[in-house]
Design an enzyme around this catalytic site. Structure first.
Site, PDB file in Angstrom:
ATOM      1  N   GLY A 193       0.808  -1.216   0.000  1.00 16.35           N
ATOM      2  CA  GLY A 193       0.000   0.000   0.000  1.00 16.35           C
ATOM      3  C   GLY A 193       0.839   1.263   0.000  1.00 16.35           C
ATOM      4  N   HIS A 209       4.523   2.207  -7.883  1.00 13.78           N
ATOM      5  CA  HIS A 209       3.497   1.158  -7.955  1.00 13.78           C
ATOM      6  C   HIS A 209       2.626   1.358  -9.197  1.00 13.78           C
ATOM      7  CE1 HIS A 209       4.139   1.472  -3.461  1.00 13.78           C
ATOM      8  NE2 HIS A 209       4.367   0.189  -3.671  1.00 13.78           N
ATOM      9  N   SER A 265       9.673   5.726  -3.001  1.00 22.27           N
ATOM     10  CA  SER A 265       9.504   4.716  -1.953  1.00 22.27           C
ATOM     11  C   SER A 265       8.397   5.185  -1.017  1.00 22.27           C
ATOM     12  CB  SER A 265      10.810   4.593  -1.155  1.00 22.27           C
ATOM     13  OG  SER A 265      10.564   3.998   0.097  1.00 22.27           O
ATOM     14  N   SER A 266       7.643   4.240  -0.485  1.00 19.29           N
ATOM     15  CA  SER A 266       6.603   4.631   0.481  1.00 19.29           C
ATOM     16  C   SER A 266       7.257   5.272   1.699  1.00 19.29           C
ATOM     17  CB  SER A 266       5.788   3.417   0.899  1.00 19.29           C
ATOM     18  OG  SER A 266       5.234   2.817  -0.248  1.00 19.29           O
TER      19      SER A 266
END
Ligand code: PAF
Length: 285
Positions: free
Chosen positions: A30, A36, A191-192
């Site tokens: 997520g 993504h 990056s998250s």
């Protein structure tokens, strides 16, 4: 469509299989970003049906890692995935994935243990058990969704090589596709965990891509000695950096190199103000 139970996703997949659909899965934790999005777009391009899984997998985090504070943005994730043409977001709870009341450890649950040679280095060196957790959850997702294709980011290069090894060694009927790293204009790999960085942190984080670019340039000029190439990194580092590793390995086997060649993958992990960031590049690209 958001699905949170294994029974419902299995039922949906059965219907698709009956129609002869090619199914793609994009496994994620997520907090979806443009990196993504590029995986989802690729999956939509190649597959008839696309599942994006959103699951912050507790068994791949160490006890002192950021499982609790890992960003969780499910509503936004569903919007983004569906907007890009994904058919289903599969977002199970930990209890749904591992069973109610289960102790999440390998003396209680069956784990996949990737070979020591592949995990005892790079990220695996400091993140004990991390890749067992990744392989276990990814194999479960593959089994649950019976996907034909799995899409992963090249940013987690060691993860991709280990997952390919798992698929090959355990005869898992799926094809894995690695998609290029997506970067901000500044060069910072998406990056998250970038969400944890303030402005100053983001500036410091540029050192990772600068080091990799500098190494590529030196290699292009004929420097192949890995020790000499590593030396060139230091001028990009200051007191805001805690370098964890800078390594040169074979892009397929993860064997360490002392002389770089065109198959060399350069990987870096560095904490920037306690935020752990990773990046990598093929040396000749
Ligand atoms: O790369 C990730 O986000 C995770 O490791 C993955 C593959 C979704 C497994 O939890």
């Amino acid at each position: 469509m958001l699905i949170t139970t294994i029974s419902k996703i299995k039922e949906t997949v059965s219907g698709w299989k009956m129609q002869g659909a090619k199914i793609g899965i994009v496994p994620t934790m997520g907090a979806l970003h443009a990196g993504h999005a590029s995986l989802i777009k690729k999956a939509v391009e190649i597959c008839d049906k696309v599942i994006v899984s959103v699951f912050v997998n507790p068994i791949q985090f160490g006890p002192s890692e950021d499982y609790d504070k890992y960003p969780r943005t499910l509503d936004d994730d569903v919007r983004l995935a569906e907007g890009l043409g994904a058919d289903v977001v599969f977002a199970p709870s930990p209890e749904e994935m591992y069973g109610k009341g289960q102790r999440l450890s390998n003396d209680n649950l069956t784990y996949v243990a990737p070979p020591f040679f592949y995990v005892d280095k790079l990220c695996g060196k400091t993140r004990t058990g991390h890749f067992d957790g990744v392989c276990t959850v990814v194999l479960k997702l593959f089994n649950i969704t019976r996907a034909d294709y799995g899409f992963f980011g090249q940013k987690d290069a060691q993860q991709f090589i280990i997952l390919k090894k798992m698929v090959n060694d355990l005869n898992v009927p799926i094809e894995l596709i690695s998609c290029p790293i997506i970067r901000e204009e500044s060069g910072l790999a998406l990056s998250s965990r970038n969400k944890y960085l303030d402005e100053q942190g983001k500036k410091s984080a540029l050192a990772l891509s600068q080091i990799l670019n500098n190494i590529k340039n030196c290699y292009a000029k004929g420097v192949t000695d890995v020790a000499a190439l590593k030396e060139t990194a230091f001028r990009f580092l200051n007191e805001s950096h805690e370098l964890e590793y800078l390594e040169f390995v074979d892009k397929n086997t993860l064997e360490y190199k002392t002389k770089a060649d065109n198959d060399t993958l350069v990987l870096i992990a560095c904490k920037v103000k306690s935020v752990r960031l990773i990046d990598n590049t093929l040396i000749a690209c």
